[in-house]
Motif scaffolding. Structure first.
Motif, PDB file in Angstrom:
ATOM      1  N   GLU A 174      -1.633  -4.310   1.684  1.00  0.00           N
ATOM      2  CA  GLU A 174      -1.127  -5.004   2.878  1.00  0.00           C
ATOM      3  C   GLU A 174      -0.892  -6.474   2.583  1.00  0.00           C
ATOM      4  O   GLU A 174       0.033  -7.085   3.101  1.00  0.00           O
ATOM      5  CB  GLU A 174      -2.124  -4.855   4.033  1.00  0.00           C
ATOM      6  CG  GLU A 174      -1.952  -3.549   4.774  1.00  0.00           C
ATOM      7  CD  GLU A 174      -2.879  -3.455   5.974  1.00  0.00           C
ATOM      8  OE1 GLU A 174      -3.263  -4.505   6.521  1.00  0.00           O
ATOM      9  OE2 GLU A 174      -3.214  -2.318   6.332  1.00  0.00           O
TER      10      GLU A 174
ATOM     11  N   GLU B 101       2.433  -6.787   1.128  1.00  0.00           N
ATOM     12  CA  GLU B 101       3.485  -6.561   2.125  1.00  0.00           C
ATOM     13  C   GLU B 101       3.660  -7.773   3.035  1.00  0.00           C
ATOM     14  O   GLU B 101       4.734  -8.009   3.557  1.00  0.00           O
ATOM     15  CB  GLU B 101       3.167  -5.318   2.979  1.00  0.00           C
ATOM     16  CG  GLU B 101       3.077  -4.021   2.202  1.00  0.00           C
ATOM     17  CD  GLU B 101       4.392  -3.598   1.549  1.00  0.00           C
ATOM     18  OE1 GLU B 101       5.414  -4.283   1.732  1.00  0.00           O
ATOM     19  OE2 GLU B 101       4.384  -2.573   0.829  1.00  0.00           O
ATOM     20  N   ARG B 102       2.594  -8.513   3.231  1.00  0.00           N
ATOM     21  CA  ARG B 102       2.688  -9.701   4.098  1.00  0.00           C
ATOM     22  C   ARG B 102       3.403 -10.854   3.399  1.00  0.00           C
ATOM     23  O   ARG B 102       3.870 -11.776   4.028  1.00  0.00           O
ATOM     24  CB  ARG B 102       1.281 -10.158   4.516  1.00  0.00           C
ATOM     25  CG  ARG B 102       0.697  -9.379   5.685  1.00  0.00           C
ATOM     26  CD  ARG B 102      -0.477 -10.127   6.294  1.00  0.00           C
ATOM     27  NE  ARG B 102      -1.558 -10.354   5.334  1.00  0.00           N
ATOM     28  CZ  ARG B 102      -2.553  -9.486   5.096  1.00  0.00           C
ATOM     29  NH1 ARG B 102      -2.602  -8.338   5.756  1.00  0.00           N
ATOM     30  NH2 ARG B 102      -3.494  -9.764   4.210  1.00  0.00           N
TER      31      ARG B 102
END
Ligand code: FES
Ligand SMILES: [Fe+2]
Length: 453
Positions: A132, A135-136
């Motif tokens: 994550e 992805e950020r």
């Protein structure tokens, strides 16, 4: 400490008639590394002209100092400048200097980027097991901190702390306008360019475009050939400049390291622009049309020169090492000029400016001789910035006032002055930026604010 040492490389005391530069600025690799950091990576640097990327998705790969840069026009026509490095593991995004690409596909693992710099896709993204946190993250190309264009001349700065471009250019814009206004349709770079590397410091080329002193000693072969053409001894009847006929010359320095020199051209009819003189007089006025037919060299610190005497040349320099410099050379032409003027422009360029021409190899040989001579470590100071010290005046002279410009210094007189004060602005800016860079770095270190983006 470092700031003091760098400041001491340029002795600037006009009241005592002293201006000199220490030879270490041409030969010390440690100073070169600081120049890249404090000059090339913290001030406005010329990138190219918008005409080179005229269509949507056109791109131009270039450099700001040591760093690769990609200038792109997106699908909406907006131009942006980005660091030319894939966000994945760093590959540059094009092997070519210019081209057209809606998306750039990285050759290594095929991440793709839109022409507006946005990341378009990450190959096999969904099967990648990415976290994550990944992805950020933003995966877009990193824009150059500042990008701006003056009438199609594009500049970028890796440092955000720079004045607006127009303020940076100041009244050099008057001289740039003398080029940009040569056609109501603007200017273009003609197809073809030459790139060459000389074994000398970048500042030698920066100086030489303003150096009237070398013409009669470095270019006698050119002058002799011009004479042979004039007398009919040569069958080549190419009309071109004649240094021997020059009588009056002047120069101006401006803030931020820029300068311009001009010579009254006694043979305006040899200029490719001459056929357009009536249209020019009507459109830009008698004075500016006359100046367009004179010869002029404009140097914008630290990396671009516009040389207008035989034809009109754009030179972009890129320092590679303390003793190596890459030059890129292009022909500039007003758009829509008549075919016979265009032909004369090309022939004059090949004859004089081309890397194989009658002038350029002689110049670069001299830079290389200087670089070799600077290996004589026991000689510290140059004596090459002293001519014209008693005839230069601070501020505007009568011509500057007539033109409505406010230079830092003005020089005007007989061609024999062969002024060297016109170099002073570049070295003053060199010292200002080097000292500022060293001081800024010292503060950043003391306050723990070091580090890149
Ligand atoms: S380095 Fe560009 S995709 Fe891997
Ligand atoms: Fe020269």
């Amino acid at each position: 400490m470092l700031a003091e040492a760098l400041a001491g490389c340029v002795v600037d005391d006009p009241d005592q008639g002293i201006f000199t530069v220490h030879r270490d600025v041409y030969r010390d690799p440690a100073i070169f590394a600081l120049e890249m950091r404090y000059i090339f990576e913290r001030t406005w640097v010329f990138l190219g002209i918008e005409d080179q990327i005229a269509r949507p998705h056109d791109y131009l790969a270039t450099w700001i100092g040591r760093q690769p840069v990609l200038v792109m026009r997106d699908g909406d026509g907006k131009v942006g400048a980005f660091l030319n490095t894939c966000r994945h593991r760093g590959a540059v995004l094009t092997q070519r200097e210019r081209g057209n690409a809606r998306v750039h596909v990285c050759a290594y693992h095929a991440w793709t980027f839109h022409s507006n710099g946005r990341c378009a896709s990450i190959k096999d993204h969904k099967d990648g097991g990415y976290s994550e946190a990944f992805e950020r993250e933003d995966h877009d190309l990193v824009p150059v901190a500042r990008f701006a264009s003056y009438r199609g001349l594009m500049f970028g700065s890796l440092g955000a702390d720079v004045p607006p471009l127009e303020e940076h250019l100041g009244d050099t814009r008057f001289f740039l306008d003398l080029i940009l206004d040569q056609s109501p349709h603007g200017i273009e770079l003609l197809p073809g360019s030459s790139t060459y590397v000389y074994k000398g410091n970048w500042k030698m080329q920066l100086d030489n475009a303003l150096d009237g002193y070398h013409l009669t000693s470095v270019h006698p072969s050119f002058m002799k050939i011009v004479k042979q053409r004039q007398s009919g001894e040569s069958q080549n009847q190419l009309a071109t400049i004649d240094f021997a006929a020059y009588r009056q010359r002047g120069g101006f320095t401006f803030g931020n390291g820029h300068a311009a020199v001009w010579t009254r051209n006694p043979l305006p009819q040899i200029r490719p622009l001459y056929g357009l003189v009536d249209e020019l007089r009507q459109r830009v006025g008698e004075t500016r049309a006359g100046l367009m037919l004179d010869t002029r060299n404009v140097v914008l610190f630290p990396n671009v020169q516009f040389a207008e005497n035989a034809s009109l040349q754009l030179r972009v320099l890129r320092p590679l090492a303390v003793d190596r410099t890459e030059m890129r050379s292009y022909v500039i032409a007003p758009k829509g000029e008549p075919p016979e003027a265009r032909e004369l422009r090309l022939r004059q360029f090949e004859d004089f400016f081309n890397s194989s021409g009658l002038a350029t190899p002689d110049d670069t040989t001299c830079y290389e001789d200087c670089q070799t001579g600077y290996r004589a470590q026991d000689v510290g100071w140059t004596q090459g910035y002293a001519r014209g010290m008693t005839s230069v005046r601070r501020g505007a002279n009568a011509l500057a006032k007539q033109l409505g410009i406010e230079p830092a210094t003005s020089q005007y007189g007989d061609v024999a002055i062969q002024d060297e004060t016109v170099f002073h602005s570049g070295y003053r800016e060199w010292r200002r930026l080097m000292v500022k860079g060293a001081n800024d770095d010292a503060v950043a270190k003391a306050t723990g604010r070091e580090g890149g983006r």
